[in-house]
Motif scaffolding. Structure first.
Motif, PDB file in Angstrom:
ATOM      1  N   ASN A 149       0.833  -1.204   0.000  1.00  0.00           N
ATOM      2  CA  ASN A 149       0.000   0.000   0.000  1.00  0.00           C
ATOM      3  C   ASN A 149       0.868   1.254   0.000  1.00  0.00           C
ATOM      4  O   ASN A 149       1.984   1.268   0.506  1.00  0.00           O
ATOM      5  CB  ASN A 149      -0.921   0.015   1.210  1.00  0.00           C
ATOM      6  N   GLY A 150       0.325   2.317  -0.623  1.00  0.00           N
ATOM      7  CA  GLY A 150       0.994   3.601  -0.646  1.00  0.00           C
ATOM      8  C   GLY A 150       0.735   4.374   0.639  1.00  0.00           C
ATOM      9  O   GLY A 150       0.094   3.862   1.561  1.00  0.00           O
ATOM     10  N   PRO A 151       1.252   5.616   0.705  1.00  0.00           N
ATOM     11  CA  PRO A 151       1.942   6.339  -0.381  1.00  0.00           C
ATOM     12  C   PRO A 151       3.369   5.837  -0.566  1.00  0.00           C
ATOM     13  O   PRO A 151       3.961   5.275   0.364  1.00  0.00           O
ATOM     14  CB  PRO A 151       1.921   7.791   0.113  1.00  0.00           C
ATOM     15  N   PHE A 152       3.927   6.050  -1.767  1.00  0.00           N
ATOM     16  CA  PHE A 152       5.255   5.565  -2.105  1.00  0.00           C
ATOM     17  C   PHE A 152       6.214   6.740  -2.288  1.00  0.00           C
ATOM     18  O   PHE A 152       5.921   7.672  -3.042  1.00  0.00           O
ATOM     19  CB  PHE A 152       5.204   4.741  -3.397  1.00  0.00           C
ATOM     20  N   ASP A 153       7.337   6.679  -1.598  1.00  0.00           N
ATOM     21  CA  ASP A 153       8.348   7.733  -1.721  1.00  0.00           C
ATOM     22  C   ASP A 153       9.123   7.627  -3.024  1.00  0.00           C
ATOM     23  O   ASP A 153       9.598   8.625  -3.557  1.00  0.00           O
ATOM     24  CB  ASP A 153       9.325   7.672  -0.543  1.00  0.00           C
ATOM     25  N   GLN A 154       9.279   6.403  -3.526  1.00  0.00           N
ATOM     26  CA  GLN A 154      10.032   6.173  -4.756  1.00  0.00           C
ATOM     27  C   GLN A 154       9.124   5.542  -5.806  1.00  0.00           C
ATOM     28  O   GLN A 154       8.358   4.621  -5.504  1.00  0.00           O
ATOM     29  CB  GLN A 154      11.229   5.250  -4.496  1.00  0.00           C
ATOM     30  N   ARG A 155       9.228   6.028  -7.015  1.00  0.00           N
ATOM     31  CA  ARG A 155       8.431   5.473  -8.098  1.00  0.00           C
ATOM     32  C   ARG A 155       9.128   4.267  -8.711  1.00  0.00           C
ATOM     33  O   ARG A 155      10.353   4.198  -8.762  1.00  0.00           O
ATOM     34  CB  ARG A 155       8.197   6.532  -9.177  1.00  0.00           C
ATOM     35  N   THR A 156       8.311   3.348  -9.189  1.00  0.00           N
ATOM     36  CA  THR A 156       8.837   2.202  -9.917  1.00  0.00           C
ATOM     37  C   THR A 156       8.398   2.307 -11.373  1.00  0.00           C
ATOM     38  O   THR A 156       7.337   2.861 -11.669  1.00  0.00           O
ATOM     39  CB  THR A 156       8.302   0.877  -9.335  1.00  0.00           C
ATOM     40  N   PRO A 157       9.204   1.767 -12.301  1.00  0.00           N
ATOM     41  CA  PRO A 157       8.797   1.818 -13.709  1.00  0.00           C
ATOM     42  C   PRO A 157       7.568   0.974 -13.998  1.00  0.00           C
ATOM     43  O   PRO A 157       6.883   1.183 -15.000  1.00  0.00           O
ATOM     44  CB  PRO A 157      10.032   1.284 -14.448  1.00  0.00           C
ATOM     45  N   ASN A 158       7.269   0.029 -13.105  1.00  0.00           N
ATOM     46  CA  ASN A 158       6.123  -0.856 -13.307  1.00  0.00           C
ATOM     47  C   ASN A 158       5.239  -0.843 -12.060  1.00  0.00           C
ATOM     48  O   ASN A 158       5.642  -1.321 -10.997  1.00  0.00           O
ATOM     49  CB  ASN A 158       6.593  -2.290 -13.587  1.00  0.00           C
ATOM     50  N   THR A 159       4.039  -0.291 -12.201  1.00  0.00           N
ATOM     51  CA  THR A 159       3.079  -0.232 -11.094  1.00  0.00           C
ATOM     52  C   THR A 159       1.698  -0.544 -11.627  1.00  0.00           C
ATOM     53  O   THR A 159       1.255   0.040 -12.616  1.00  0.00           O
ATOM     54  CB  THR A 159       3.071   1.164 -10.445  1.00  0.00           C
ATOM     55  N   GLU A 160       1.017  -1.478 -10.969  1.00  0.00           N
ATOM     56  CA  GLU A 160      -0.343  -1.850 -11.375  1.00  0.00           C
ATOM     57  C   GLU A 160      -1.272  -1.707 -10.169  1.00  0.00           C
ATOM     58  O   GLU A 160      -1.133  -2.427  -9.169  1.00  0.00           O
ATOM     59  CB  GLU A 160      -0.369  -3.297 -11.867  1.00  0.00           C
ATOM     60  N   PRO A 161      -2.232  -0.761 -10.210  1.00  0.00           N
ATOM     61  CA  PRO A 161      -3.174  -0.626  -9.086  1.00  0.00           C
ATOM     62  C   PRO A 161      -3.970  -1.920  -8.884  1.00  0.00           C
ATOM     63  O   PRO A 161      -4.396  -2.557  -9.850  1.00  0.00           O
ATOM     64  CB  PRO A 161      -4.084   0.522  -9.529  1.00  0.00           C
ATOM     65  N   LEU A 162      -4.169  -2.292  -7.622  1.00  0.00           N
ATOM     66  CA  LEU A 162      -4.923  -3.501  -7.306  1.00  0.00           C
ATOM     67  C   LEU A 162      -6.296  -3.174  -6.721  1.00  0.00           C
ATOM     68  O   LEU A 162      -7.280  -3.816  -7.049  1.00  0.00           O
ATOM     69  CB  LEU A 162      -4.132  -4.372  -6.320  1.00  0.00           C
ATOM     70  N   GLY A 163      -6.369  -2.192  -5.851  1.00  0.00           N
ATOM     71  CA  GLY A 163      -7.634  -1.850  -5.214  1.00  0.00           C
ATOM     72  C   GLY A 163      -7.384  -1.046  -3.962  1.00  0.00           C
ATOM     73  O   GLY A 163      -6.271  -0.580  -3.723  1.00  0.00           O
ATOM     74  N   GLN A 164      -8.407  -0.878  -3.162  1.00  0.00           N
ATOM     75  CA  GLN A 164      -8.255  -0.083  -1.954  1.00  0.00           C
ATOM     76  C   GLN A 164      -9.145  -0.634  -0.856  1.00  0.00           C
ATOM     77  O   GLN A 164     -10.083  -1.390  -1.107  1.00  0.00           O
ATOM     78  CB  GLN A 164      -8.584   1.378  -2.218  1.00  0.00           C
ATOM     79  N   SER A 165      -8.806  -0.258   0.372  1.00  0.00           N
ATOM     80  CA  SER A 165      -9.599  -0.680   1.520  1.00  0.00           C
ATOM     81  C   SER A 165      -9.774   0.514   2.457  1.00  0.00           C
ATOM     82  O   SER A 165      -8.796   1.129   2.867  1.00  0.00           O
ATOM     83  CB  SER A 165      -8.909  -1.820   2.273  1.00  0.00           C
ATOM     84  N   PRO A 166     -11.034   0.868   2.780  1.00  0.00           N
ATOM     85  CA  PRO A 166     -11.263   1.954   3.733  1.00  0.00           C
ATOM     86  C   PRO A 166     -10.953   1.504   5.158  1.00  0.00           C
ATOM     87  O   PRO A 166     -10.896   0.310   5.454  1.00  0.00           O
ATOM     88  CB  PRO A 166     -12.754   2.248   3.565  1.00  0.00           C
ATOM     89  N   TYR A 167     -10.763   2.475   6.024  1.00  0.00           N
ATOM     90  CA  TYR A 167     -10.593   2.196   7.452  1.00  0.00           C
ATOM     91  C   TYR A 167     -11.939   2.237   8.158  1.00  0.00           C
ATOM     92  O   TYR A 167     -12.848   2.984   7.771  1.00  0.00           O
ATOM     93  CB  TYR A 167      -9.653   3.222   8.084  1.00  0.00           C
TER      94      TYR A 167
END
Length: 298
Positions: A149-167
């Motif tokens: 899970n994000g947030p991510f400090d460093q970007r990757t050349p390959n990123t695929e969103p999977l989904g999200q979960s609320p609190y």
């Protein structure tokens, strides 16, 4: 001198990517002397110096930089050749996978079953850790793929969103919370069980209660499952991702509290650096995307 073969190309690409003969040896399940020999044999065959070896580091020469692209394309072509068979049993290898606790506690098991069914000769080496630590492992090339899970400090050349979960806020019914709206001072009477200190959700919780000037007792943990168990035992109120609490809520052991503030939703993604990415890694991402609970997709 052994004939030039694919193992020489594999060694070249992995040493270039990992910056270490030792790491390349571990990645290819062989010894450091074997990797060193393969590079030396490749250089002898090509009559070129591909790498400069200093204490603790390896750097590509100009010739090495010129040849690394074609070397990657050779590995990609071999992978494409195997993929064209349509038979996952022809693949073998190792996928070093890092996942967060939420993934481990929810859909990791069906993911591993599907991977084994599709690629029976591919081993999955599993690391379960905090998302920040997984990022460090990914950029150190100690894992190949992260479900995090994000947030991510460093970007990757390959990123695929999977989904999200609320609190959500949850507590044992024995604590006597009302079914209607709950005020901050009602929550503050109990320990607040949540993510590890310094994590993004913990920081948001701390900032929220400071902003409204409500003293609270935050009890951090690197294990959210333990937080849920403590909440189940009436030892505090838990602020956790909804996915983690689904089973406990369905069993009636916890109730959802109607408090009007939550940390930001957890956004999950698959991230990898491997180039070229083998077919089984790309398939792993597709399997994960298909398993993420539909109700929590963007």
């Amino acid at each position: 001198m052994p004939k030039f073969n694919l193992k020489h190309i594999e060694a070249f690409v992995h040493v270039a990517d990992l910056g270490s003969f030792r790491r390349a040896a571990a990645r290819l399940n062989t010894t450091q002397p074997n990797i060193s020999n393969r590079i030396s044999q490749l250089e002898h065959h090509l009559r070129l110096t591909l790498m400069e070896r200093d204490a603790g580091s390896v750097r590509l020469t100009r010739e090495g930089r010129q040849l690394i692209g074609p070397a990657r394309r050779i590995l990609a072509a071999v992978d494409g050749f195997l993929e064209a068979t349509g038979d996952g049993t022809v693949f073998d290898g190792l996928l070093r996978l890092g996942v967060t606790e939420l993934v481990a506690q929810t859909w990791l098991r069906p993911f591993l079953i599907q991977m084994k069914d599709r690629f029976p000769s591919v081993d999955v080496e599993l690391t379960i850790d905090l998302s920040e630590n997984l990022s460090n492992l990914l950029f150190a090339r100690e894992i190949d793929l992260a479900f995090q899970n994000g947030p991510f400090d460093q970007r990757t050349p390959n990123t695929e969103p999977l989904g999200q979960s609320p609190y959500i806020w949850v507590a044992a019914p024995a604590l006597g919370f009302p079914t209607g709206p709950v005020a901050a001072d009602q929550i503050a009477r109990h320990r607040i069980l949540t993510h590890a200190r310094g994590s993004y959700p913990y920081t948001q919780l701390d900032a929220h209660f400071r902003q409204i000037e409500q003293p609270v007792r935050l009890v951090p943990s690197s294990n959210i499952a333990a937080c849920l168990q403590m909440a189940n035992d009436g030892l505090g109120v838990a602020c956790v991702p909804a996915l983690m609490a689904a089973e406990t809520l369905a069993a009636g052991r916890l109730q959802v509290l109607d408090y009007d503030w939550h940390p930001e939703d957890l956004h999950f993604a698959a991230r990898w650096l491997v180039d070229p990415a083998p077919t089984f890694l790309v398939a792993a991402v597709e399997i994960a995307a298909g398993l993420y609970p539909p109700e929590d997709h963007d």
